[in-house]
Structure formats: C-alpha cells, structure tokens
Design an enzyme around this catalytic site. Structure first.
Site, mmCIF file in Angstrom:
data_model
loop_
_atom_site.group_PDB
_atom_site.id
_atom_site.type_symbol
_atom_site.label_atom_id
_atom_site.label_comp_id
_atom_site.label_asym_id
_atom_site.label_seq_id
_atom_site.Cartn_x
_atom_site.Cartn_y
_atom_site.Cartn_z
ATOM 1 N N HIS A 52 -15.861 -16.638 136.328
ATOM 2 C CA HIS A 52 -16.357 -16.184 135.021
ATOM 3 C C HIS A 52 -17.843 -16.504 134.864
ATOM 4 C CE1 HIS A 52 -15.915 -15.374 130.583
ATOM 5 N NE2 HIS A 52 -17.039 -16.094 130.602
ATOM 6 N N ASP B 90 -16.003 -11.137 135.143
ATOM 7 C CA ASP B 90 -15.237 -11.889 136.124
ATOM 8 C C ASP B 90 -15.499 -11.251 137.479
ATOM 9 O OD1 ASP B 90 -14.092 -13.510 134.130
ATOM 10 O OD2 ASP B 90 -12.539 -12.025 133.752
ATOM 11 N N GLU C 50 -13.648 -21.900 135.471
ATOM 12 C CA GLU C 50 -13.295 -20.662 136.166
ATOM 13 C C GLU C 50 -14.402 -20.273 137.139
ATOM 14 O OE1 GLU C 50 -10.728 -18.604 132.510
ATOM 15 O OE2 GLU C 50 -12.629 -17.715 133.139
ATOM 16 N N HIS D 126 -15.625 -11.827 126.246
ATOM 17 C CA HIS D 126 -15.479 -10.537 126.916
ATOM 18 C C HIS D 126 -15.580 -9.370 125.941
ATOM 19 C CE1 HIS D 126 -14.602 -11.349 131.171
ATOM 20 N NE2 HIS D 126 -14.074 -12.485 130.752
#
EC number: 3.4.13.22
Length: 253
Positions: A214, A148, A211, A141
């Site tokens: 993500h 996200d 995730e 990130h």
C-alpha cells in the site's frame, strides 16, 4: 530515480500512522479527474484484484489521479531489467470499502473473541481502513490517491513477496523481513520489498507500514508522512454518463 542498487538499501522502520492526527489534516482538492491505468499498458500492468476475486461491486479497472498515474509510469520505467510493476487496486468504491472492513472485522472478532472491541478494531485497521465518505476524512482509496502494487517478472508472473496481497499477518508488514531474513528465501523476499519500496518512495509515495503493497500520494496519510500542511485529494469517483449529461444540460446533480 536509481533503483538498481536498492537491494543493498535497508528499509528503515516506518513510524506507525497516528490516525487522529491524519484525519485532522485539511484537504485542498482541486477536483482533478480519475484516469484508468489500463491505458498505461504495456509499460504498467494492472490486475483489478478485488474484481478478480469476486468481491461484490468491485470495479474491473484501476482508476487514479493523474499525479499518481505519471509517478507509477516513472516507477515502472525505472525498475531493474526483468521486473514489472503491477497495480492491484487504486480508487475503491465506498461499498467495497464497507464490505472489506466489515468482513475482516467479523473474522477478527471470531478469532480474537478475548480482546476488547477497541483492540479488535485496531487489528482490523492495520489492513483495512474504516469506510468513510466524509469530505474531511475519507477512506484513502476513495480519494484516488492510494494504490496497492506489487512486482512481476518479465512474463507478467507475480513475484512472491513473502506474504500474499491482503494477508492479515505480521509478515505483511513492510519491514518484516528486515528483521527476519535468516534463510535465502526470506532474503529474496526482503530484497524484492526493498526494490518496490525504494522505487515508490523515491517517486514521492508514502508507505503504510503494515502493508508492503500500500502506497499513497496526495491523501491525508501521505501528507502526514511528508509533513505537508494539507492533503491534495478528497473523496471522488470516476466520471459517469449521467454526470456528463447533467453538466452538458446545466442541471444540478
């Protein structure tokens, strides 16, 4: 991009990331700036989730590189009628990454005291990357190349995806409901994840399999999943007033 029939397209099992190999991928960053995704409204919605949740020093904007900005707009414009794309987080300061990792690791250590330290770090990394500002291997990130995302309805209400954003549990894995869809509700969650996954992947993104929210483009994880020889984005930050004054006065930062 055609996502209208994506509920009928299963999500295949996604290879687990090999982090040592990912960290070894070279980065060729040309210094593309970050852009605030709030400017993309109303086509694209943003909800800076960590700022909303009161995480210390979280930023009230979702910043990302232009390549992601344009791809996210394309995804939002091609979703089925009645659905919208919501960006929950994009560029993330190092201090926030450190807070998230340390906090989750502390909880994992309390919950799984019987595991050795290495296993607890593996469990933590499934949901929060270790904080790193190293130019050769930054946290995803921190590059502006990771986002996200989730889906909302036409009124902007977030849809239930089967687990909440950042829930550290097995049902947060992207393909979980491909294997556990025995009831109508779980099939709804499966289909929503299919819509999101195929829309994002068809736009060039790579998904982190632990995730469902993500996705990345241009960072080292993306390069590894796409077989690219180098990543496009290294560590960066939004421009600042001080940096502009430094440049305009010809000073070194």
């Amino acid at each position: 991009m055609n996502v209208t029939d994506s509920t009928h397209r299963p999500i295949a099992d996604i290879a687990e990331p090999q982090w040592e190999a990912i960290a070894a991928i070279p980065i060729a960053d040309e210094g593309a700036p970050l852009h605030p995704l709030s400017l993309a409204a109303p086509t694209l919605r943003t909800l800076p989730i960590y700022h909303t949740l009161g995480v210390p020093r979280a930023v009230p904007e979702c910043w990302t590189r232009e390549a992601l900005y344009r791809r996210l707009l394309s995804v939002a414009r091609h979703l089925p009628d009645g659905l919208g794309l919501v960006v929950l987080d994009a560029w993330r300061p190092y201090v926030v990454q450190r807070y998230l990792y340390d906090t989750l690791l502390g909880m994992v250590e309390a919950r799984y005291a019987d595991l050795d330290a290495a296993d607890r770090r593996v469990l933590t990394r499934a949901f929060v990357s270790p904080p790193s500002e190293r130019p050769e291997c930054p946290s995803p990130h921190l590059t502006g190349g990771a986002v996200d995302v989730t889906l909302c309805d036409a009124d902007g209400l977030l849809l239930d995806m089967g687990s909440a954003f950042d829930e550290a549990r097995a049902s947060s894995h992207t393909v979980h409901f491909e294997h556990h869809a025995d009831e109508a509700e779980s099939r709804t969650w499966r289909d929503r994840r299919r819509i999101l996954y195929h829309a994002m992947v068809d736009a060039g993104f790579a998904n982190l399999p632990s995730e469902w929210w993500h996705y990345s483009y241009g960072d080292q994880m993306w390069a590894w999943y796409h077989g690219e020889p180098r990543a496009l984005f290294g560590p960066t930050a939004p421009d600042s007033l001080e940096a502009r004054w430094h440049r305009s006065l010809g000073l070194t930062e």
